[in-house]
Design a protein around this motif. Structure first.
Motif, mmCIF file in Angstrom:
data_model
loop_
_atom_site.group_PDB
_atom_site.id
_atom_site.type_symbol
_atom_site.label_atom_id
_atom_site.label_comp_id
_atom_site.label_asym_id
_atom_site.label_seq_id
_atom_site.Cartn_x
_atom_site.Cartn_y
_atom_site.Cartn_z
ATOM 1 N N THR A 187 43.690 21.810 53.142
ATOM 2 C CA THR A 187 43.730 23.269 53.051
ATOM 3 C C THR A 187 44.214 23.728 51.682
ATOM 4 O OG1 THR A 187 44.166 23.454 55.422
ATOM 5 C CG2 THR A 187 44.706 25.360 54.065
ATOM 6 N N CYS A 188 43.529 24.715 51.133
ATOM 7 C CA CYS A 188 43.894 25.318 49.844
ATOM 8 C C CYS A 188 44.096 26.819 50.030
ATOM 9 C CB CYS A 188 42.807 25.087 48.799
ATOM 10 S SG CYS A 188 42.490 23.351 48.432
ATOM 11 N N LEU A 189 44.887 27.404 49.163
ATOM 12 C CA LEU A 189 45.160 28.833 49.205
ATOM 13 C C LEU A 189 44.124 29.607 48.398
ATOM 14 C CD1 LEU A 189 46.949 31.372 49.714
ATOM 15 C CD2 LEU A 189 48.286 30.692 47.692
ATOM 16 N N LEU A 190 43.629 30.688 48.991
ATOM 17 C CA LEU A 190 42.755 31.630 48.303
ATOM 18 C C LEU A 190 43.422 32.993 48.351
ATOM 19 C CD1 LEU A 190 40.076 32.710 47.099
ATOM 20 C CD2 LEU A 190 39.192 32.849 49.430
ATOM 21 N N ASP A 191 43.749 33.534 47.191
ATOM 22 C CA ASP A 191 44.264 34.893 47.116
ATOM 23 C C ASP A 191 43.624 35.594 45.925
ATOM 24 O OD1 ASP A 191 45.588 34.026 44.827
ATOM 25 O OD2 ASP A 191 47.559 33.960 45.770
ATOM 26 N N ARG A 192 44.126 36.738 45.585
ATOM 27 C CA ARG A 192 43.479 37.564 44.552
ATOM 28 C C ARG A 192 43.477 36.878 43.186
ATOM 29 N NH1 ARG A 192 44.322 43.953 45.166
ATOM 30 N NH2 ARG A 192 42.462 44.637 44.064
ATOM 31 N N SER A 193 44.392 35.937 42.989
ATOM 32 C CA SER A 193 44.495 35.272 41.685
ATOM 33 C C SER A 193 43.634 34.016 41.607
ATOM 34 C CB SER A 193 45.961 34.893 41.413
ATOM 35 O OG SER A 193 46.383 33.860 42.281
ATOM 36 N N LYS A 194 43.028 33.603 42.731
ATOM 37 C CA LYS A 194 42.349 32.301 42.771
ATOM 38 C C LYS A 194 40.950 32.394 43.360
ATOM 39 C CE LYS A 194 46.682 29.758 43.339
ATOM 40 N NZ LYS A 194 47.428 28.802 44.185
ATOM 41 N N ILE A 195 40.205 33.421 43.024
ATOM 42 C CA ILE A 195 38.863 33.550 43.586
ATOM 43 C C ILE A 195 37.904 32.605 42.867
ATOM 44 C CG2 ILE A 195 36.958 35.118 44.026
ATOM 45 C CD1 ILE A 195 39.019 37.403 44.066
ATOM 46 N N ASP A 196 37.783 32.753 41.561
ATOM 47 C CA ASP A 196 36.920 31.902 40.730
ATOM 48 C C ASP A 196 35.564 31.698 41.407
ATOM 49 O OD1 ASP A 196 38.989 31.699 38.884
ATOM 50 O OD2 ASP A 196 39.863 29.991 39.897
ATOM 51 N N ASP A 197 35.185 30.419 41.583
ATOM 52 C CA ASP A 197 33.899 30.115 42.201
ATOM 53 C C ASP A 197 34.031 29.800 43.691
ATOM 54 O OD1 ASP A 197 32.663 30.373 39.712
ATOM 55 O OD2 ASP A 197 33.072 28.277 39.205
ATOM 56 N N ILE A 198 35.204 30.036 44.241
ATOM 57 C CA ILE A 198 35.437 29.678 45.637
ATOM 58 C C ILE A 198 34.710 30.619 46.580
ATOM 59 C CG2 ILE A 198 37.202 29.430 47.430
ATOM 60 C CD1 ILE A 198 39.183 28.898 45.059
ATOM 61 N N ALA A 199 34.758 31.914 46.274
ATOM 62 C CA ALA A 199 34.205 32.910 47.184
ATOM 63 C C ALA A 199 33.699 34.106 46.390
ATOM 64 C CB ALA A 199 35.268 33.360 48.182
ATOM 65 N N SER A 200 32.802 34.845 47.011
ATOM 66 C CA SER A 200 32.341 36.113 46.474
ATOM 67 C C SER A 200 32.986 37.223 47.296
ATOM 68 C CB SER A 200 30.816 36.205 46.573
ATOM 69 O OG SER A 200 30.372 37.502 46.218
ATOM 70 N N ILE A 201 33.728 38.125 46.644
ATOM 71 C CA ILE A 201 34.517 39.121 47.370
ATOM 72 C C ILE A 201 34.228 40.519 46.842
ATOM 73 C CG2 ILE A 201 36.862 39.971 47.799
ATOM 74 C CD1 ILE A 201 37.811 37.119 47.919
ATOM 75 N N ASP A 202 33.970 41.441 47.775
ATOM 76 C CA ASP A 202 33.928 42.878 47.514
ATOM 77 C C ASP A 202 35.072 43.483 48.317
ATOM 78 O OD1 ASP A 202 33.514 45.571 47.266
ATOM 79 O OD2 ASP A 202 31.526 45.587 48.207
ATOM 80 N N PRO A 203 36.165 43.905 47.645
ATOM 81 C CA PRO A 203 37.340 44.364 48.390
ATOM 82 C C PRO A 203 37.143 45.688 49.116
ATOM 83 C CG PRO A 203 37.653 44.706 46.057
ATOM 84 C CD PRO A 203 36.382 43.932 46.199
ATOM 85 N N GLY A 204 36.120 46.472 48.725
ATOM 86 C CA GLY A 204 35.921 47.767 49.367
ATOM 87 C C GLY A 204 37.155 48.642 49.237
ATOM 88 N N SER A 205 37.623 49.181 50.357
ATOM 89 C CA SER A 205 38.814 50.035 50.330
ATOM 90 C C SER A 205 40.107 49.227 50.334
ATOM 91 C CB SER A 205 38.805 50.994 51.528
ATOM 92 O OG SER A 205 38.843 50.276 52.746
ATOM 93 N N PHE A 206 40.007 47.908 50.394
ATOM 94 C CA PHE A 206 41.190 47.052 50.321
ATOM 95 C C PHE A 206 41.449 46.695 48.852
ATOM 96 C CE2 PHE A 206 39.714 46.831 54.575
ATOM 97 C CZ PHE A 206 40.768 46.489 55.394
ATOM 98 N N ASN A 207 41.558 47.725 48.041
ATOM 99 C CA ASN A 207 41.623 47.533 46.595
ATOM 100 C C ASN A 207 43.026 47.719 46.019
ATOM 101 O OD1 ASN A 207 41.857 50.250 46.951
ATOM 102 N ND2 ASN A 207 39.868 50.783 46.038
ATOM 103 N N GLY A 208 44.012 47.940 46.898
ATOM 104 C CA GLY A 208 45.382 48.083 46.425
ATOM 105 C C GLY A 208 46.129 46.763 46.481
ATOM 106 N N THR A 209 47.361 46.785 45.995
ATOM 107 C CA THR A 209 48.236 45.612 46.054
ATOM 108 C C THR A 209 49.546 46.019 46.707
ATOM 109 O OG1 THR A 209 47.268 44.685 44.031
ATOM 110 C CG2 THR A 209 49.400 43.816 44.737
ATOM 111 N N ASP A 210 49.917 45.312 47.745
ATOM 112 C CA ASP A 210 51.135 45.601 48.499
ATOM 113 C C ASP A 210 52.322 44.904 47.833
ATOM 114 O OD1 ASP A 210 53.054 46.137 50.433
ATOM 115 O OD2 ASP A 210 51.726 45.678 52.131
ATOM 116 N N ALA A 211 53.356 45.678 47.510
ATOM 117 C CA ALA A 211 54.549 45.108 46.882
ATOM 118 C C ALA A 211 55.717 44.999 47.862
ATOM 119 C CB ALA A 211 54.973 45.960 45.679
#
Length: 588
Positions: A448-472
């Motif tokens: 298992t590997c982690l996929l988050d906003r910093s590690k998309i690269d060639d792993i996945a194609s993502i359209d965040p839509g309205s999920f475009n904010g960052t929760d702090a």
């Protein structure tokens, strides 16, 4: 004694938070000393921790836990008494007043506020009564007499206590006693002698924790490296107990730091500066999340190769959907690392004597791993009186229903220390652990590997839509020997109520996929529907547990990698609320 007066804009009648602030001193109507009573906390160490609202406080949650506190701290066995603690109405019938004593560890303390919050029926965190009272910090008792205050008609259950300080890191010893109304009597409280950590009976208790010496080749190799003065890293991964919950201060009194210090003292050269600590416990999470975090939190994305890895999920894995597959996968992920670290399985225990040792220990037996059971060490003697041979009571071992006190953490550290000592004096195993054999439960998630906003690269194609904010506003945990919290999964995708109604869409090729989303007690958060390949998989509810932490759920688990589409959109009626996708765990 200090009293409270209601705010002039009290709005309890329209189900707003019924809050009180400190007023002038008032005289007690009758001496509480004449009343029967029992402790909810007795000589308990607390620590002021920075909170998102800017306060420095220690919370003591009561919902679902108050009865256990009455049992193990107050010694209450009367079921009729305990039944009253299940609701605010019963609580007020039973309790006349609350005595609060605070003794600060600082020579000069600016004071502290004690808070009692009830959860409401209409809106859990908004419509119950909130009482807030100043206390001295010299150990003197402050009395809160319940009948002197108005209470919200929406009160449901006692929710939490809190102690609010002016400075972060302040340590204090506190006691809370419930004085009872007339007609209720409980046995007189008996003060226990301190735990004798140097006694022979204590050493015998600790020896019972050695569930399995296991193959010692790798652990002896780490010990020998330390003796030679070479760099050795000990890593810990687990839940809130590994994070250090219940230890005060958390970063130096937790079992992880203490057992690391024991190892350093036993085997380190000079000042032991070549012995290093990695602590990666995250409260409220199972090995299902641990397997996603391993590369990031233990290996530090390839920068660290630990020599010893201690795995502690024995009281967290009840919620593991894989029923041990993720646990065995995590164990194998560590075992099969190129540098061949020693892996130790640690089994902690809850107040009710429960853990998942029966499910998880067979994994250790299968690979002949060293295993340490805190349950095996302490539970049998918990049932004894002091005259019968009790060494440490539940009151002394447990901070609350789930977490150890400083004394409990010391017991856990000493159990690991006993394993270290036994390993050093045992004859070496010549052959290594065998890992290339059929799994005991399963090993589907080992890669298992982690996929988050910093590690998309060639792993996945993502359209965040309205999920475009960052929760702090994230769960923060004390990593390594740090006294401060590190936010978990900061590279996230957040939908805010005002950000529109577009879906989060991802295309990814993999065998297995775990979604990690944020759980929250904030009523502004709502549910989201999760769709996989055009079919609705689940509705993710961020209020299952109602506190800010990380939830992991499996979206699919297949034997071959294929392309999948994942769509996440706010559930009907929740479009104007928030939802945070913290990340994903995937197996290619």
């Amino acid at each position: 004694m200090r009293g409270l007066i209601p705010l002039t804009d009290n709005k309890s009648t329209d189900l707003k938070l019924n809050e009180f602030v400190n007023g002038g001193p008032v005289a007690p109507k009758d001496p509480v000393e004449k009343r029967s009573g029992f402790f909810i906390m007795f000589d308990t160490i607390i620590e002021a921790t920075a909170r998102p609202d800017g306060k420095f406080s220690q919370e003591i949650y009561l919902e679902g836990r108050l009865i256990d506190k009455a049992r193990f701290a107050g010694g209450i066995t009367d079921e009729a008494i305990l039944e009253h603690l299940k609701s605010c109405s019963g609580f007020r019938r039973l309790v006349h007043s609350i005595g609060i004593s605070v003794k600060s560890n600082e020579q000069e303390s600016a004071g502290v506020f004690f808070v009692l919050e009830n959860w409401g029926v209409t809106s859990k965190y908004e419509t119950g009564t909130r009482l807030r009272i100043p206390c001295e910090t010299d150990g003197s008792e402050t009395i809160l007499t319940l009948e002197e205050y108005d209470w919200s008609p929406d009160d449901d259950v006692p929710g939490k206590f809190a102690f609010e300080f002016e400075r972060e890191g302040t340590l204090a010893t506190v006691s809370i006693i419930f004085y009872l109304n007339e007609g209720y009597q409980v046995p007189e409280f008996q003060v226990e002698p301190p735990v004798d950590f140097r006694s022979e009976s204590y050493r015998e208790m600790i020896a019972k924790s050695l569930l399995n010496k296991g193959n010692n080749k790798r652990l002896k190799a780490a010990i020998d490296k330390a003796k030679r003065g070479e760099d050795v890293t000990i890593a810990y991964i687990g839940g809130s107990i590994t994070q250090g919950a219940g230890a005060k201060p958390i970063h130096t009194e937790c079992y992880a730091y203490r057992s690391y210090a024991i190892f350093k003292q036993m085997f380190g050269k000079d000042d032991g500066g070549h012995i290093h600590l990695i602590k990666a416990g995250v409260g409220g999470t199972p090995s299902e999340l641990g397997i996603v975090r391993y590369d990031r939190d233990i290996l530090r994305n390839g920068d660290v190769n630990p020599d010893i890895v201690i795995v502690e999920f024995a009281v967290n894995d009840e919620g593991d959907e894989t029923k041990g597959n993720c646990y065995e996968s995590l164990t194998l992920k560590a075992l099969t690392s190129a540098n061949k670290p020693a892996v130790i399985l640690l089994f902690s225990v809850f107040l009710n004597d429960w853990n998942l040792q029966d499910r998880l220990a067979p994994v250790g037996e299968h690979y002949d791993l060293p295993m340490v059971s805190v349950k095996d060490a302490v539970v049998e003697q918990f049932r004894l009186t002091k005259t019968e041979g009790n060494i440490i009571s539940k009151r002394q071992f447990f901070y609350d229903t789930y977490h150890p006190t400083n004394a409990g953490h010391q017991v856990m550290a000493d159990c690991l220390g006993f394993l270290f000592a036994e390993t050093e004096r045992s004859a070496p195993d010549l052959s290594d652990i065998v890992t290339d054999k059929p799994a005991m439960i399963g090993n589907d998630f080992i890669h298992t590997c982690l996929l988050d906003r910093s590690k998309i690269d060639d792993i996945a194609s993502i359209d965040p839509g309205s999920f475009n904010g960052t929760d702090a506003d994230l769960q923060s945990v004390e990593m390594d020997d740090h006294p401060y919290g590190t936010p978990q999964f900061p590279n996230n995708w957040m939908h805010k109520g005002e950000s529109g109604r577009g879906s989060f869409k991802m295309t990814i090729r993999c065998k297995r996929l775990i979604l990690i989303f944020k759980d929250s007690g904030n009523i502004e958060f709502g549910s989201a529907d999760i769709w996989v390949d055009g079919l609705q998989k689940l509705t993710a509810d961020p209020h299952i547990h109602n506190w800010t932490h990380c939830n992991a759920v499996i979206l699919f688990n297949e034997q071959a990698a294929t392309e999948h589409t994942v769509e996440i959109r706010m559930a009907s009626g929740h479009e104007d609320k928030h939802f945070t996708i913290l990340g994903f765990g995937y197996v290619s």
